[in-house]
Structure formats: C-alpha cells, structure tokens
Scaffold this motif. Structure first.
Motif: not given
Lengths: 261, 315
Positions: A136-142, A179, A183
């Motif tokens: 998800d985007n949480e992972e992308r941004i991490a 999504e 991002a």
C-alpha cells in the motif's frame, strides 16, 4: 515548474531486434530507434541492456558512446541491474546535454545504485519498492523515505532522484490505479520529483487502446505532480497529451503551433 | 552567520543578433539574466539606441526638431550622414512614411533606391521601417531587401499578415534581419516566431517587436508582456522566445496628445519639446529595464539621456 521530461523506452532488450543488435554489436537498429524517439520529442533515451551478466560493461559503454556520438550527446538513462555495467557506462558518458540517469535503485537489493549515483554525480530512478509490488502507500512512502535518507546522507541532491511509485497494470490491478496516483501526490508534496514506467498500465490491452489508457493516466499523473515518465514517445496521442498538460500547467507558454515543437 | 547573496540562474539565454556590417556593426542580446542584472550573470551586449529619420520632410515633427535638421531634412542621405556624424547613435532607423498608401504612396522601387543610397553612405547599421500597411510593407520590404543586399539591414517589421513575403525575401534570400511584430500578445509573439522559423528563417536572424506603447497608454500591459516573454525565454528555456527585442519608442511617444499639443493649446502642460522628451525618455528607460535590447528614439536629447542611463546601469 519545469517541462515534463519524456524518457524514451524503445531501446529495450525485451525487443528481439534490439536484443540481437546488442549481441552482435550492430549499431543500425539501435540508432534507428534512437532517431525515431528523438524526432518524436524524447528528452532522454533509456538504454536497456537487460541483466547482461556476461558482457554488460562492454555492451553498456559501447551503446552509450554509440548513441551519444550519433545524436549530439543526447542524455541517457542507463538501464540494467548490473552495477558494473552502469559504472562502465558512466565512465564514457558525456554530460554536455544533461546528467546520466541510473535506472534504477530500489529499497532492496539495488539500493547501492543510490550510492553509485552519489559518487558519480548522476541522477537515479528510485523505485519505491523492495521485493515485488508494495502492499500500500504506507509501504511506498516508507521506501521512498528510506531511499531519500540514504541519498541525502551521501550528499546526493534530492532533485537528482526520480521516485518511481511503480505503475501497475490496469488489466488485473484496476483497483490499485488510484492508489498509485495518490502516491505520486504524496511524493510530490514532499517537493520530490517522480517518474515511472507508464506503459505498464496498459500491458495486455489491445494495441489500439494503449495510447488512450496511457494518455489518460499520464494526464491524471501530471495533475498529481508527476514530473517525468518512461514512455513510448512515438505514441502521438500520448505526446500530444503531455504537451497539452504542460501548457495547462503553465510549464510552457501557449502558441497555436505548440504541438509542432 | 555569513551573508550569502542569492543568485538567480536561468537555463535559457537570449540570442545574439548582429546588425549591420563592417567596423560599426553591432550585436544585441546575449544575456542570460534579467535586464542589467549583472550581479546574477552575463548581461550580454549593452542595449542599443537607434535614431529615427524619415524618407520625406518631417512635416509632423515638432518645430525644434525641424530646426535641428533644417539643412538636411529634405534629403534622407544627407540626413542620415548628419545624424551619424553629429549624434553618433548605435544605428539609424529610416522610416518610410512617404510610402504610406494613404499619403504620398511612393513606389517600392523608389523607396528601395533611397534605402540603398542611405545604406551606402553611412557606416552605422540601418533599420528600415515600413508604413504599417501590411500589403504595402510586404512589397516594400521585398524591394528594399534586394537593393541593400549585403548590408545586413533590419526590416521592421513582419506581422502575421505578411511574414511569409517579408521573411522569405528579407530573411532567406537576402539574409537580412527580420523583426517579428506582434501587438502586446504573448501567445502571438511566440506563434509568429515559430511560423517564421518554420518558413526557414533561422532564429538568429530574427528580432522581436512584441508591441510598444507610450507610458500611460496601456503601458503596464506592455511591461508585463515583455516580462513574461523574458521569463519564459530564460526560465523555461523557450527557444521560440529567445530573440532579442527592438522597440520603436519614438513611433509611439510622439503620436500621443501629450506630445502633439502645443503650449498655446495646453499652457498648463508647459513646454511642448520638454514634454515630448520626457515621454520618450521615461518610456524608453522603462522598456529597457524590462527587457528591450534596442530602442528607437527621435530627439537627440532623449538619445543623450538614455545613453547616460545605460552607461550608468552597465558600468
């Protein structure tokens, strides 16, 4: 804002004629595709040699010199997972028309491509991914943050990193499309630049639909802040869309003949 | 903390265009910063000043100017030589008022003879200005371009209606410089440059007149237009807008009521000549600070003043 940057994707070892040309060191098919893309308005050319585990260094430096010599030192994206091949390409690269782009780093096995960019004052495409597709985007941004922090610790200018949110194929992952656009928005809000392999989204769709899907996606992406993409510049509809978006965003000044430029 | 002066760097650069031939040939443009911003980078060539003369006796000009030119004003060649010797501007602008179809309607051939004689008798670069009648100008410039072949003259100007003939004759066959004129329309300015370029005239042979006005006459719009053109040329590296800019200031400032009205008509406005000079100087100074690379002026006092202004700002 600067104009959208078009990175031409058509010199790619996935194409049989290019693969053969690379193996045989035959300039003609490579130069032909370079010419077509530049005439269609590409700013950068991607030079993809595949993993090239055996003779990557030789192929990369041969190709970089070949294309740059023929086309007035056109800036290139050096595209392979083979780090030594990238290094060899950087050695012979002429920076007159722009820095080289390393394609690409990720937050996994290829994170050292960031170090390579920092040591060589190159630009780098940073995939917001580690293994496979981010959940998800949480992972992308991490991943984005992880890559950024590493780059900044090494003194790489954040402007020299093009973050790739990983465009996903519509046919099969339709529910992920918004999504990805979000991002792009999140990365852009941090003041960072973005790019991506746009053609992914229309993979598997009928040929006549691909320009339509690609154009719509690029327009929506640009509105979210997308600053460049790796695309097929010979797709007229796509290029017209990009130019129109640049006009609407005020990145270029309107004139009736703006599509001719 | 140490003060660090911030510097504005642009990716674009204004083309350098040469006018005239021989030792008095001049270059305009070449800057990669906003006008006079020498603290930011290279300001290129010093802005240039041209002086206006006519092909006919200057009937409508103010008395004091007619007096200055009384011995030469009936002969454009003598007039040009006098201006070159006495006032030494950077270039001379010969304006064909006598070719106007609503006036004397002189033939293009006759005008070409005059232009040739003037060009041969001066060392300064020559700008040839037409009548503003697009049809007439297109034949006028064709003849003039042929007659002054080899003199690298500036043709003022090509507009949307006649750029094909002016561009073809002036810019391609005889290799003069072509001025692309738009009237305070940023999109048309760009479009006209593209069209002239597509015709085959090289960008380095094109100068722009993006429209001019006297102060007080929609002037803010002129200023913001030039400003936006320069920012696109420098900031967006827009090659279709990187031509230097020439503006015929005197064509505007001496036509408005504030400079036409005599002191008898408007006693409260004071001396007519001073008014005219004031309008010409304030218009030219403002246009130079926003991005004009060359201005055309009429009164010797204005030329002297603007020269000093440029000298101070480029020192």
């Amino acid at each position: 804002m600067s104009r959208f940057i078009v990175i031409g994707e058509r010199i790619h070892c996935i194409s049989p004629s290019i693969r053969r040309a690379l193996a045989e060191r035959n300039p003609q098919p490579i130069l032909q595709r370079a010419k077509e893309q530049l005439e269609a308005g590409a700013d950068y050319l991607d030079f993809n040699i595949g993993p090239a585990e055996r003779d990557g260094e030789e192929i990369m430096s041969w190709g970089v010199e070949l294309i740059q010599k023929e086309f007035d030192n056109v800036p290139l994206a050096l595209d392979t997972v083979n780090k030594k091949a990238i290094e060899a390409g950087l050695k012979v690269y002429n920076r007159e028309k722009g820095k080289p782009i390393i394609n690409s780093a990720d937050a996994g096995d290829r994170i050292e491509m960031i170090d390579l960019a920092a040591t060589n004052d190159a630009m780098v495409i940073a995939l917001c991914a580690k293994e496979g597709i981010p959940r998800d985007n949480e992972e992308r941004i991490a991943y984005c943050t992880e890559l950024l922090e590493r780059a900044m610790a090494l003194g790489l200018d954040p402007n020299d990193i093009l973050f790739d949110p990983l465009f996903l194929v519509i046919k099969g992952m339709q529910e992920k499309q918004v999504e990805v656009l979000e991002a792009i928005g999140m990365i852009s809000e941090m003041g960072l630049r973005t790019t991506g392999g746009l053609s992914n989204i229309s993979n598997g769709a009928p040929k006549e639909l691909r320009p339509i899907l690609d154009s719509a996606t690029v327009a929506m992406g640009i509105q979210c802040g997308l600053t460049s993409a790796i695309v097929n510049p010979c797709d007229k509809r796509l290029m017209e869309t990009i130019k129109s978006c640049d006009v609407i965003k005020g990145n270029i000044l309107y004139a009736d003949s703006f599509l001719d430029l | 903390m140490v003060f660090r002066e911030s510097v504005k760097k642009f990716t674009g650069k204004i083309n350098e265009v040469e006018m005239g031939v021989g030792e008095r040939a001049i270059k305009i443009g070449g800057e990669n910063v906003m006008p006079f911003y020498s603290f930011d980078g290279d300001i290129g060539n010093r802005p240039r000043i041209g002086m206006e003369i006519l092909d006919v006796y200057p009937e409508s000009w103010i008395g004091s100017l007619k007096e200055i030119y009384s011995d030469v004003a009936n002969n454009p060649v003598e007039w040009a030589k006098y201006v070159e010797k006495k006032f030494n501007p950077d270039f001379i602008c010969l304006r064909f008022e006598g070719a106007d179809p609503n006036g004397l309607d002189k033939s293009p051939e006759e005008c070409a003879e005059i232009a040739k004689a003037v060009a041969e008798n001066i060392k300064l670069p020559l700008v040839v200005a037409g009548t503003n009648n697009h049809g007439k100008d297109s034949v006028l410039f064709e003849e003039v371009a042929k007659a002054v072949d080899g003199k690298n003259v500036v043709l003022l100007s090509a507009v949307e209606e006649n750029y094909k003939s002016v561009g073809a004759a002036g810019g391609m066959v005889y290799k003069h410089k072509v001025v692309a004129e738009s009237s305070v329309d940023i999109n048309l300015a760009k479009q006209l440059n593209i069209l002239i370029n597509q015709l085959g005239v090289k960008s380095e042979n094109v100068i722009m007149n993006v429209g001019c006005a006297a102060v007080g006459y929609g002037f803010e719009y002129v200023v913001s237009t030039i400003d936006r053109i320069r920012l696109a040329a420098l900031g967006q590296n827009d090659k279709t807008l990187q031509m230097p800019i020439i503006l015929p200031v005197s064509f505007e400032t001496w036509e408005i009521k504030e400079s036409i009205a005599t002191e008898e008509q408007m006693p409260e406005w004071g001396n007519q000549e001073e008014r005219g000079i004031g309008l010409e100087v304030s218009t030219a100074a403002s246009l130079l600070t926003v991005g004009a690379n060359a201005v055309i002026l009429r009164h010797p006092k204005s030329v002297e003043t603007i020269n000093g202004f440029i000298r101070e700002l480029t020192a």
